[in-house]
Write an enzyme that holds these catalytic residues in place. Sequence first.
Site, PDB file in Angstrom:
ATOM      1  N   GLU A 169      10.127  -8.295  -0.270  1.00 50.27           N
ATOM      2  CA  GLU A 169      10.372  -7.382  -1.388  1.00 50.27           C
ATOM      3  C   GLU A 169      11.873  -7.270  -1.705  1.00 50.27           C
ATOM      4  O   GLU A 169      12.416  -6.176  -1.870  1.00 50.27           O
ATOM      5  CB  GLU A 169       9.740  -6.022  -1.090  1.00 50.27           C
ATOM      6  CG  GLU A 169       8.206  -6.131  -1.056  1.00 50.27           C
ATOM      7  CD  GLU A 169       7.503  -4.809  -0.815  1.00 50.27           C
ATOM      8  OE1 GLU A 169       7.857  -4.126   0.152  1.00 50.27           O
ATOM      9  OE2 GLU A 169       6.614  -4.471  -1.609  1.00 50.27           O
ATOM     10  N   HIS A 408      -8.779   2.048  -2.543  1.00 51.93           N
ATOM     11  CA  HIS A 408      -7.467   1.801  -1.945  1.00 51.93           C
ATOM     12  C   HIS A 408      -7.540   1.875  -0.431  1.00 51.93           C
ATOM     13  O   HIS A 408      -8.056   2.842   0.120  1.00 51.93           O
ATOM     14  CB  HIS A 408      -6.427   2.806  -2.453  1.00 51.93           C
ATOM     15  CG  HIS A 408      -5.059   2.531  -1.925  1.00 51.93           C
ATOM     16  ND1 HIS A 408      -4.333   3.438  -1.212  1.00 51.93           N
ATOM     17  CD2 HIS A 408      -4.303   1.404  -1.982  1.00 51.93           C
ATOM     18  CE1 HIS A 408      -3.163   2.893  -0.867  1.00 51.93           C
ATOM     19  NE2 HIS A 408      -3.124   1.671  -1.315  1.00 51.93           N
ATOM     20  N   HIS A 409      -7.057   0.826   0.226  1.00 52.96           N
ATOM     21  CA  HIS A 409      -6.992   0.757   1.687  1.00 52.96           C
ATOM     22  C   HIS A 409      -5.553   0.508   2.120  1.00 52.96           C
ATOM     23  O   HIS A 409      -5.120  -0.632   2.204  1.00 52.96           O
ATOM     24  CB  HIS A 409      -7.829  -0.408   2.224  1.00 52.96           C
ATOM     25  CG  HIS A 409      -9.306  -0.253   2.052  1.00 52.96           C
ATOM     26  ND1 HIS A 409     -10.176  -1.318   2.154  1.00 52.96           N
ATOM     27  CD2 HIS A 409     -10.074   0.835   1.797  1.00 52.96           C
ATOM     28  CE1 HIS A 409     -11.416  -0.883   1.971  1.00 52.96           C
ATOM     29  NE2 HIS A 409     -11.380   0.417   1.735  1.00 52.96           N
ATOM     30  N   GLU A 410      -4.829   1.558   2.392  1.00 57.61           N
ATOM     31  CA  GLU A 410      -3.524   1.358   3.031  1.00 57.61           C
ATOM     32  C   GLU A 410      -3.780   1.225   4.534  1.00 57.61           C
ATOM     33  O   GLU A 410      -4.433   2.095   5.123  1.00 57.61           O
ATOM     34  CB  GLU A 410      -2.591   2.530   2.744  1.00 57.61           C
ATOM     35  CG  GLU A 410      -1.272   2.467   3.499  1.00 57.61           C
ATOM     36  CD  GLU A 410      -0.502   1.174   3.260  1.00 57.61           C
ATOM     37  OE1 GLU A 410      -0.266   0.823   2.081  1.00 57.61           O
ATOM     38  OE2 GLU A 410      -0.158   0.486   4.239  1.00 57.61           O
ATOM     39  N   HIS A 478      -1.321  -5.774  -1.132  1.00 59.84           N
ATOM     40  CA  HIS A 478       0.110  -5.467  -1.251  1.00 59.84           C
ATOM     41  C   HIS A 478       0.771  -5.586   0.114  1.00 59.84           C
ATOM     42  O   HIS A 478       0.146  -5.305   1.135  1.00 59.84           O
ATOM     43  CB  HIS A 478       0.303  -4.067  -1.828  1.00 59.84           C
ATOM     44  CG  HIS A 478       0.098  -4.039  -3.315  1.00 59.84           C
ATOM     45  ND1 HIS A 478       0.967  -3.427  -4.181  1.00 59.84           N
ATOM     46  CD2 HIS A 478      -0.865  -4.590  -4.095  1.00 59.84           C
ATOM     47  CE1 HIS A 478       0.552  -3.580  -5.426  1.00 59.84           C
ATOM     48  NE2 HIS A 478      -0.573  -4.264  -5.401  1.00 59.84           N
ATOM     49  N   GLU A 479       2.024  -5.985   0.106  1.00 58.43           N
ATOM     50  CA  GLU A 479       2.787  -6.217   1.344  1.00 58.43           C
ATOM     51  C   GLU A 479       2.146  -7.268   2.243  1.00 58.43           C
ATOM     52  O   GLU A 479       2.409  -7.314   3.451  1.00 58.43           O
ATOM     53  CB  GLU A 479       3.013  -4.920   2.139  1.00 58.43           C
ATOM     54  CG  GLU A 479       3.778  -3.859   1.408  1.00 58.43           C
ATOM     55  CD  GLU A 479       2.860  -2.924   0.621  1.00 58.43           C
ATOM     56  OE1 GLU A 479       1.689  -2.795   0.990  1.00 58.43           O
ATOM     57  OE2 GLU A 479       3.313  -2.348  -0.381  1.00 58.43           O
ATOM     58  N   GLU A 497       0.517  -8.422  -4.303  1.00 56.05           N
ATOM     59  CA  GLU A 497       1.863  -8.014  -4.666  1.00 56.05           C
ATOM     60  C   GLU A 497       2.783  -9.069  -4.048  1.00 56.05           C
ATOM     61  O   GLU A 497       3.091 -10.061  -4.678  1.00 56.05           O
ATOM     62  CB  GLU A 497       2.159  -6.618  -4.131  1.00 56.05           C
ATOM     63  CG  GLU A 497       3.505  -6.086  -4.579  1.00 56.05           C
ATOM     64  CD  GLU A 497       3.840  -4.780  -3.854  1.00 56.05           C
ATOM     65  OE1 GLU A 497       4.356  -3.868  -4.512  1.00 56.05           O
ATOM     66  OE2 GLU A 497       3.622  -4.697  -2.635  1.00 56.05           O
ATOM     67  N   GLU A 503       7.567  -0.958  -8.611  1.00 54.28           N
ATOM     68  CA  GLU A 503       7.695   0.326  -7.926  1.00 54.28           C
ATOM     69  C   GLU A 503       9.106   0.575  -7.391  1.00 54.28           C
ATOM     70  O   GLU A 503       9.560   1.719  -7.318  1.00 54.28           O
ATOM     71  CB  GLU A 503       6.682   0.426  -6.781  1.00 54.28           C
ATOM     72  CG  GLU A 503       6.912  -0.614  -5.687  1.00 54.28           C
ATOM     73  CD  GLU A 503       5.781  -0.684  -4.661  1.00 54.28           C
ATOM     74  OE1 GLU A 503       4.695  -0.149  -4.925  1.00 54.28           O
ATOM     75  OE2 GLU A 503       5.999  -1.316  -3.612  1.00 54.28           O
TER      76      GLU A 503
END
Lengths: 699, 699
Positions: A169, A408-410, A478-479, A497, A503
């Site tokens: 990032e 959403h799954h963080e 993401h990440e 992502e 962001e």
Amino acid sequence: MKRFFGWLGFFVLAATSAQTVTAPGGNLSLTFQLTDKGQPAYSVRFKTQDVVLPSTLGMRIKDLPALTEGFEVLKTESNVVNEPWTPVLGETAEIPNHYTQLTVALRQAATGRLLTLIFKVYDEGVAFRYEFPKQPQLNYFIIEDELTQFNLNGNHKTFWIPGDYDSQEYAYNETFFADIDGAKIDMNNGIGLKTIRSNQRVQSPLMMKTAQGLYLNIFEAAVVNYPVMHLEVQPKTYRLTSHLVPNALGDKAYLQTPAVTPWRTIFVHDDARKIVSSRMILSLNEPCKISDVSYIKPMKYVGVWWEMHVGKSTWDYAGSQNAQNAADGSLKPSGRHGATTENVKRYIDFAAQHGFDGVLVEGWNTGWEDWFGNWKEDVFDFVTPYPDFDLKAVNAYAQAKGVKMIMHHETSGSVANYERHLDRAFQLMKDYGYPAVKSGYVGRIIPRGEFHDGQTMVNHYNFVARRAADFKLMINSHESSRPTGYHRTYPNYIAAEAARGNEFNAWSVGNPPMHETILPFTRLLGGPMDYTPGIFEIKMSYYDKSKSEQVHTTLAKQLALYVTLYSPLQMAADLPENYERHLDAFQFIKDVAVDWQDSKYLEAEPGDYLTVARKEKKGERWFLGAITDENARTTTLKLDFLTPGKKYKAILYQDAKEADWKTNPKAYEIKTMTVTAKSKLTLRLAPGGGTAVSFEPLP
Amino acid sequence: MKRFFGWLGFFVLAATSAQTVTAPGGNLSLTFQLTDKGQPAYSVRFKTQDVVLPSTLGMRIKDLPALTEGFEVLKTESNVVNEPWTPVLGETAEIPNHYTQLTVALRQAATGRLLTLIFKVYDEGVAFRYEFPKQPQLNYFIIEDELTQFNLNGNHKTFWIPGDYDSQEYAYNETFFADIDGAKIDMNNGIGLKTIRSNQRVQSPLMMKTAQGLYLNIFEAAVVNYPVMHLEVQPKTYRLTSHLVPNALGDKAYLQTPAVTPWRTIFVHDDARKIVSSRMILSLNEPCKISDVSYIKPMKYVGVWWEMHVGKSTWDYAGSQNAQNAADGSLKPSGRHGATTENVKRYIDFAAQHGFDGVLVEGWNTGWEDWFGNWKEDVFDFVTPYPDFDLKAVNAYAQAKGVKMIMHHETSGSVANYERHLDRAFQLMKDYGYPAVKSGYVGRIIPRGEFHDGQTMVNHYNFVARRAADFKLMINSHESSRPTGYHRTYPNYIAAEAARGNEFNAWSVGNPPMHETILPFTRLLGGPMDYTPGIFEIKMSYYDKSKSEQVHTTLAKQLALYVTLYSPLQMAADLPENYERHLDAFQFIKDVAVDWQDSKYLEAEPGDYLTVARKEKKGERWFLGAITDENARTTTLKLDFLTPGKKYKAILYQDAKEADWKTNPKAYEIKTMTVTAKSKLTLRLAPGGGTAVSFEPLP
């Protein structure tokens, strides 16, 4: 010539084994040769230029003799392959796949071990991989180091980010090759977890431009059961060497024959547009392994997300947004929670009113009071909603309005925990009718000692995609490590992502205006990105006078990004109330397609500008996006991509005359005109600006 | 006195803070004191003997000042607790839990950090743990080293196994403390994976006997979210220090306050029977967390298992029992597969005929052609049967006959893979009606770098138990870390192997005759063991003349083990056809209970002999087992445990006169007599022999 003799000092090519293969178009060729020590080596030539000088290939194997030298050629084979294919979703309805292949079967005399090298030469680049055939001399083995060289022929301009095992990032650094130095980066850049072990190491894709005007890019395709390849930089000799991301033990990859490495790719062209329009990375992956792809659909979505980034609400229900142990015992609502049933219904209403497919909700599930930064293993269970989020009611409400909820799954990097809960998490989605999930990997990885870019994690991301396919679900990670075309094989892996997204503009130094002109030359080569464009309230001082952060584009450029940054999953990332104040500009986001029949890259220069026109898949509309870096830009485009003889209503969403990303980013104007394939269109882009155009056929 | 001054040299006790607590029975006491440096220290006294000399306690915390010295006492509290409890399954219907507790709240002046020590003094031993209270000064932290000392008062006799991070499947070494040396062990012992990092390190439980005749044992209880504790040995100073099993990074435990360590336990008694009959380890665990325990039932079972160990058939369907890459591509049956529908039906018939509850089948699922020794991640999926094993038909057949199938999950150490499949694997069990699963952890652990005894794996075993409880399934883990009483909390964790089991007798140097006399003093203190006794064909030459391996007991001792080695899950491990040739002796295995109202340890000496009588839980029968080591033994027992005034038919299954484990192990005789509580019984045990007795009340 000095440098030329320099590398010759390391090895002498044995004349007998040289073999050259040329791309179907004739401009690009690759030569394979063994050195006098029996080292495999290759070089690349574009037209009259030696672009990659002879570079050796090899592997160090743990506890075994190296696979580096002493090879003899058993057999070579060359053929031309032309296998275009049809992506489920994509930039074009059909993807060309035309190349000349050279297969070199090698045998290491001293050990009897076999190694095969496969080279593919496309018109816009070359690719090669190591293949370890099934053989008695080699069964299980551990890659200790891959020794793939890329010997460049000069001090090229480069767009690089540091070789961080845990994050891509970063904003790109534009320097000459010899000046690559991780120590010079300002690390106050908003990235929460950094693992950089060397300042002379960069990530791939590494975009470059030679003094002679050639565009070069070193990347990889089909990273499957193998770690991500970073690149060691020898600034003085212009050499790059593969560096594989290790695990906790320093091992790189655990393999069993038969096995293959990912493809090492080198894009080469004198026309930058040939790089950004190439789908070579996708084509190098295995064909689709999902038989029923009916559930894989493009999506435009809004979500309870940006309001947390700008500080209007919080992910957590009971904490202080510190994300670290804010809650003590029972959950006491702070009153600032974003993912409430009521607030989500507002987004659903907005999505339904404006024709969006989905609504993402982050912070719906318990755990956010203490989720980040402490290498905590058991954070989320992915099935338990906060008391103020009525899972059943929200989904029923959405379905009644024709809108799909996006899960959403963080994971907070606790992959071990995520995998334990994955079946239950996906089953919950099926129970309520969620078609897609956004996953997140913020934080240090558990199993502890693993990195985001190591083999274990690569396998994890791919595993999640496959398991999502079991449940007929789409995934947007993401990440994660950056994609290398695996979504050809598992097209339900709809986006990722895996680069510096929009962001960062909300709460860090942000993304410089050139950022989005580079992404198509780097991150996007491997697959669609969930960049989350569409921010209308550019400056964070709108929310809090004390804030100086801002999006580093004009509003019009935010619209253009929907076309320039390809993804079949696109978010309208700003708040509904912000769109409601600019419904005229918002119309473009409502109109723009996300799956394409055709794409024409009209102009492209990494770090400077990009202009692309795309035709929607099921219809006759075209959309055009043009963006520039910090410099204003005027360009005149031929519209000859439009269907000849047809009239189109063109609506231009462009920077107003006085617009400027920094001083006046929201100044836009909307112009309508009638055009045909014979028209020319002059666009004026503000500093950090852009233009979005929709072309609607007139009756 | 020399040594006494030796340790005094290290620290001086500050007289002010000393506090002594004494067990309810009055014989055992523990003294807590701060040294002059503010180090917490304890010592233990039994009657008139100082058994554990002053020993300091402390922790090194990663990246933070150590929690070792500079402490002051904030508060102490002492009370007597008497909380007997009722196990779901056990050796006795009720388990006493009576101790004196001392709580010492400490504060480290320089850092303000709080640490609480909790001591419990039982009649047969002491236990203590570290408690890290919730506090602003300490939230997340990493244990770098635990520095718990156990300073012994002499050169005791010890029964030790080396400090192997991956295996406890060793025979015990009987040496004096000063002679403990891992380098002297013959490592040609059949253990496939060994990870020994120091020769002066042993595992716990460590059983010892002092020159004065005291029995000592250092162990731990409630190992939850913490690694297993091994013990560093300082042979000359008679000091033991805790050594926690690390992870790949060398870290020991990741904790967040409030947190507790496991209990460190020291059994002390002058009567060895008080050690083996103690359930202190269980009592130190949390009470049962399962509300519905109706599915937790004792089981006697047979299985397709020993026939693979003796080489009659194979786990794999298509390989050569090499377990390494034997199959290439499609599965071609070798014809030697054990887990065929037909063969399994034979076992079901046998189980039904003789009243067994279950049939275990190993090798039923695909993967066994290439499962072992290569750190392979994706081996088994736990749901796909081999083509010759009809999952549905087998279960239907078993159910029709009133027999339950026992599932088998060999993970090959690939825990990451197992956790990914766990929900599916357990769901399959529910679908077919399997009540229990035997799991296995043969091989190097994945996540790579983890060890069987590390925190990650401890958490894994406990996680599987909890998840099995979600599905109302019982679990029996093999090659897991040894139990420390967690089955009090999750009684569906019905048994474990986690020590050198009977199987080693089939294909290695085996288990010396004293082995089973030590297990009750070590492994069994933490929970039931699935030792798999009942081997009637003692010598492997029966199957293959060239083999010299054998079980190191007589046949009669194999029967006695059903009583001496407590487990609510007991296998009749030998082949049906071997039992059919000895149905008279087999009758004891059919008769013996596996859940108990009461247990009376009549005689016990570690390494020499053990005699125990147990009364079945739902009935009036008693069973007695007596075993000896390599020495013959004659003993006369009072039967005063029987109900006074009642007559019993006693059936003795004993070594024949000429029996000897080595030369004539199968010579047994069966004698029937009538006895009462006033009777005496003289038993004659052959070298390596034993006696099993059933007592049936006469009308």
